[in-house]
Write an enzyme that holds these catalytic residues in place. Structure first.
Site, short mmCIF file in Angstrom:
data_model
loop_
_atom_site.label_atom_id
_atom_site.label_comp_id
_atom_site.label_asym_id
_atom_site.label_seq_id
_atom_site.Cartn_x
_atom_site.Cartn_y
_atom_site.Cartn_z
N GLY A 37 0.88 -1.18 0.00
CA GLY A 37 0.00 0.00 0.00
C GLY A 37 0.91 1.22 0.00
CE LYS A 38 1.27 3.74 -5.98
NZ LYS A 38 2.52 3.02 -6.23
CG ASN A 41 4.63 0.31 0.59
OD1 ASN A 41 4.45 -0.59 1.40
ND2 ASN A 41 4.41 0.15 -0.71
CD GLU A 137 -2.09 2.62 -3.91
OE1 GLU A 137 -1.69 1.93 -4.85
OE2 GLU A 137 -1.78 2.38 -2.72
CG ASN A 186 6.70 7.87 -12.37
OD1 ASN A 186 6.03 8.57 -13.14
ND2 ASN A 186 6.37 6.63 -12.07
CB THR A 222 11.71 9.70 -8.47
OG1 THR A 222 10.38 9.29 -8.79
CG2 THR A 222 11.69 10.34 -7.10
CG ASP A 249 10.45 -6.07 -6.12
OD1 ASP A 249 9.89 -5.36 -6.97
OD2 ASP A 249 9.85 -6.59 -5.16
CG ASP A 255 5.39 3.62 -2.27
OD1 ASP A 255 4.89 4.59 -2.87
OD2 ASP A 255 4.95 2.45 -2.38
O1 RIB Z 1 4.10 1.44 -4.72
C1 RIB Z 1 4.02 0.07 -4.48
C2 RIB Z 1 2.70 -0.27 -3.87
O2 RIB Z 1 1.67 -0.02 -4.79
C3 RIB Z 1 2.56 -1.72 -3.51
O3 RIB Z 1 3.00 -2.00 -2.21
C4 RIB Z 1 1.08 -2.00 -3.72
O4 RIB Z 1 0.39 -2.32 -2.56
C5 RIB Z 1 0.54 -0.76 -4.42
O5 RIB Z 1 -0.19 0.02 -3.57
#
Ligand code: RIB
Length: 305
Positions: A37-38, A41, A137, A186, A222, A249, A255
């Protein structure tokens, strides 16, 4: 105090040889469950720099096991979760495929995140020390309310324009820019935001300059291996390089940048240094699978030594 108003997800991640196109199926040997979840995170990234009890998360999760573990994970990372409310919908879930170059494709089932409301945020949260961190989100109207409450209290609004909404109007972007102090995007998001308000920049740098001028804000772009660019409303530019890495990855790299940016800005650090530290942290994140797993602690950052 850093206040993150945003999404909490559980990420289901599969490593694939190549991200499938429409109508295609690809086999992955297995999958992993990670916290994501942004919003969450960014809260974790900020807390790993700012330390315990300096970051508050506000948002919604379901009354389910995913919700329990998403809240517990934030607590373990030193994030205050008193403003994470239970909703009727299930906890948000992201389905993520990662290819061999570390690039990803993400589908988010928003669930409870779409019930997040700015009215959950008590008035005493908003003051001149507030650094509010927003993404795209949770419902836009609620994020905008939180931003305006922060504006009224002379706090700082950092808005990460990600993911770019499917239905984006010129009015939305205009309102967002007016309520934002630091717009973090971005390259693609910079161009999308600029085009949404009728501009036609050919390059992200021009888009950043137009967005900064239009909104009277600082726009930070970014650009992955090319590092980060900040353009102020008067056109002044700052740049920071990205450390050279081989990504495993990239999920959560943006985030990480946003969370570390908020933590450093909240400490009153100069923007040039904020950019450098945020770039280093985002690069380090990319060395590990999972959005939050590789987010560095403060002590791991050479640029803060
Ligand atoms: O930015 C990455 C995030 O986007 C992921 O963790 C996913 O949950 C989405 O929200």
């Amino acid at each position: 105090m850093i206040l993150v108003f945003g999404s909490l997800n559980i990420d289901l991640v599969a490593q694939v040889p190549a991200i499938p196109g429409p109508g295609r199926t690809v086999l992955a040997p297995s999958y992993q469950r990670h916290f994501g979840g942004k919003g969450a995170n960014q809260a974790v990234a900020a807390a790993r720099i700012a330390g315990p009890d300096r970051v508050r998360m506000a948002g919604r999760v379901g009354r389910d096991g995913f919700g329990d573990s998403a809240i517990q994970n934030l607590r373990t990372n030193g994030v205050d979760t008193d403003l994470v409310v239970r909703a009727d919908e299930p906890t948000g879930c992201a389905f993520i495929t990662v290819d061999q170059a570390g690039e990803n494709a993400i589908t988010v089932a928003s669930g409870a995140n779409m019930e997040a409301g700015a009215d959950d945020l008590p008035a005493e949260l908003f003051c001149s020390d507030t650094v509010l961190v927003l993404q795209m989100e949770v419902p836009f109207a609620e994020a905008l309310k939180a931003a305006r409450r922060t504006n009224s209290a002379s706090g700082i609004v950092i808005w990460n324009f990600a993911p770019v909404p499917e239905k984006m109007t010129s009015a939305m972007v205009t309102e967002l820019l007016a309520a934002t102090d630091y717009l973090l995007v971005n390259e693609h998001e910079a161009l999308d935001a600029a085009r949404a308000i009728g501009l036609s920049p050919s390059h992200y740098e021009a888009a950043a300059a137009e967005l900064a001028r239009t909104g009277g804000l600082t726009c930070i772009v970014t650009a992955g291996p090319q590092g980060a660019l900040a353009v102020a409303a008067d056109g002044t530019r700052l740049r920071a390089p990205a450390p050279r890495i081989t990504p495993v990855d990239t999920t959560g790299a943006g985030d990480t940048f946003v969370g570390v940016f908020a933590a450093m800005l909240g400490e009153g650090v100069a923007l040039q240094r904020v950019l450098a530290v945020s770039c280093e942290a985002a690069a380090l994140k990319c060395l590990t699978t999972g959005a939050q797993t590789g987010m560095p602690m403060r002590s791991a950052l050479a640029s803060l030594a």
